[in-house]
Scaffold this motif. Sequence first.
Motif, PDB file in Angstrom:
ATOM      1  N   GLU A  44      10.880   6.344   8.739  1.00  0.00           N
ATOM      2  CA  GLU A  44      11.238   5.927   9.776  1.00  0.00           C
ATOM      3  C   GLU A  44      12.872   5.245   9.559  1.00  0.00           C
ATOM      4  OE1 GLU A  44       8.794   2.782  11.060  1.00  0.00           O
ATOM      5  OE2 GLU A  44       7.264   4.114  11.466  1.00  0.00           O
ATOM      6  N   VAL A  45      13.162   4.526   8.620  1.00  0.00           N
ATOM      7  CA  VAL A  45      14.475   4.272   8.222  1.00  0.00           C
ATOM      8  C   VAL A  45      15.417   5.424   8.059  1.00  0.00           C
ATOM      9  CG1 VAL A  45      15.781   3.119   6.386  1.00  0.00           C
ATOM     10  CG2 VAL A  45      13.794   2.062   7.092  1.00  0.00           C
ATOM     11  N   LEU A  46      14.884   6.752   7.525  1.00  0.00           N
ATOM     12  CA  LEU A  46      15.877   7.702   7.420  1.00  0.00           C
ATOM     13  C   LEU A  46      16.164   8.243   8.526  1.00  0.00           C
ATOM     14  CD1 LEU A  46      14.257   9.526   4.155  1.00  0.00           C
ATOM     15  CD2 LEU A  46      16.450   8.251   4.399  1.00  0.00           C
TER      16      LEU A  46
ATOM     17  N   ARG B  99       0.791  -1.398   0.141  1.00  0.00           N
ATOM     18  CA  ARG B  99      -0.061   0.006   0.039  1.00  0.00           C
ATOM     19  C   ARG B  99       0.680   1.175   0.104  1.00  0.00           C
ATOM     20  NH1 ARG B  99      -4.462   0.298  -2.283  1.00  0.00           N
ATOM     21  NH2 ARG B  99      -6.297  -0.139  -0.949  1.00  0.00           N
ATOM     22  N   SER B 100       1.596   1.473   1.056  1.00  0.00           N
ATOM     23  CA  SER B 100       2.335   2.765   1.140  1.00  0.00           C
ATOM     24  C   SER B 100       3.568   2.473   1.811  1.00  0.00           C
ATOM     25  CB  SER B 100       1.630   3.622   1.845  1.00  0.00           C
ATOM     26  OG  SER B 100       2.323   4.951   2.159  1.00  0.00           O
ATOM     27  N   HIS B 101       4.766   3.049   1.159  1.00  0.00           N
ATOM     28  CA  HIS B 101       6.079   2.760   2.086  1.00  0.00           C
ATOM     29  C   HIS B 101       6.470   4.268   2.677  1.00  0.00           C
ATOM     30  CE1 HIS B 101       6.700   4.016  -2.219  1.00  0.00           C
ATOM     31  NE2 HIS B 101       7.648   4.814  -1.855  1.00  0.00           N
ATOM     32  N   LEU B 102       5.654   5.154   2.426  1.00  0.00           N
ATOM     33  CA  LEU B 102       6.087   6.580   2.868  1.00  0.00           C
ATOM     34  C   LEU B 102       6.628   6.455   4.574  1.00  0.00           C
ATOM     35  CD1 LEU B 102       3.631   8.682   1.345  1.00  0.00           C
ATOM     36  CD2 LEU B 102       5.637   7.999   0.510  1.00  0.00           C
ATOM     37  N   ASN B 103       5.837   5.952   5.325  1.00  0.00           N
ATOM     38  CA  ASN B 103       5.889   5.676   6.749  1.00  0.00           C
ATOM     39  C   ASN B 103       7.110   4.977   7.101  1.00  0.00           C
ATOM     40  OD1 ASN B 103       3.964   7.875   7.865  1.00  0.00           O
ATOM     41  ND2 ASN B 103       2.525   5.883   7.958  1.00  0.00           N
ATOM     42  N   LEU B 104       7.123   3.998   6.475  1.00  0.00           N
ATOM     43  CA  LEU B 104       8.460   3.003   6.608  1.00  0.00           C
ATOM     44  C   LEU B 104       9.674   3.862   6.164  1.00  0.00           C
ATOM     45  CD1 LEU B 104       9.795   0.193   6.790  1.00  0.00           C
ATOM     46  CD2 LEU B 104       9.199  -0.295   4.513  1.00  0.00           C
ATOM     47  N   VAL B 105       9.936   4.377   4.800  1.00  0.00           N
ATOM     48  CA  VAL B 105      11.058   5.201   4.547  1.00  0.00           C
ATOM     49  C   VAL B 105      11.271   6.267   5.689  1.00  0.00           C
ATOM     50  CG1 VAL B 105      11.973   6.773   2.832  1.00  0.00           C
ATOM     51  CG2 VAL B 105      10.540   4.609   1.970  1.00  0.00           C
TER      52      VAL B 105
END
Length: 96
Positions: free
Chosen positions: A44-46, A36-42
């Motif tokens: 957090e990783v950043l 669905r969406s990878h925005l929150n994951l990215v």
Amino acid sequence: MPGIGRTKATKLIARKRPGCIRSSDSVVSAVLGTERSHLNLVREVLRADDGALHRRLLLIREEAGLPEEVSARRVFDVIAWMDGKNRGFGEHDLGR
């Protein structure tokens, strides 16, 4: 609309209203394993490891001779997209 999937739709919206919405790319989603969406994951990783990945992406941007207007997030998106394309990912991988 027929022929307009999530990737095309969000890219059109992001182009029309910059800053309001991030484009969502099926190739990047496939690389990250997020349907669905990878925005929150990215995001957090950043921020993890005191911003280590963020700093590395800025270094890559500098080494590539890109202007400061190109965000670390955009550098990440391009690298992930290139990796996904090389691995054969695309719209068809997400059932579209």
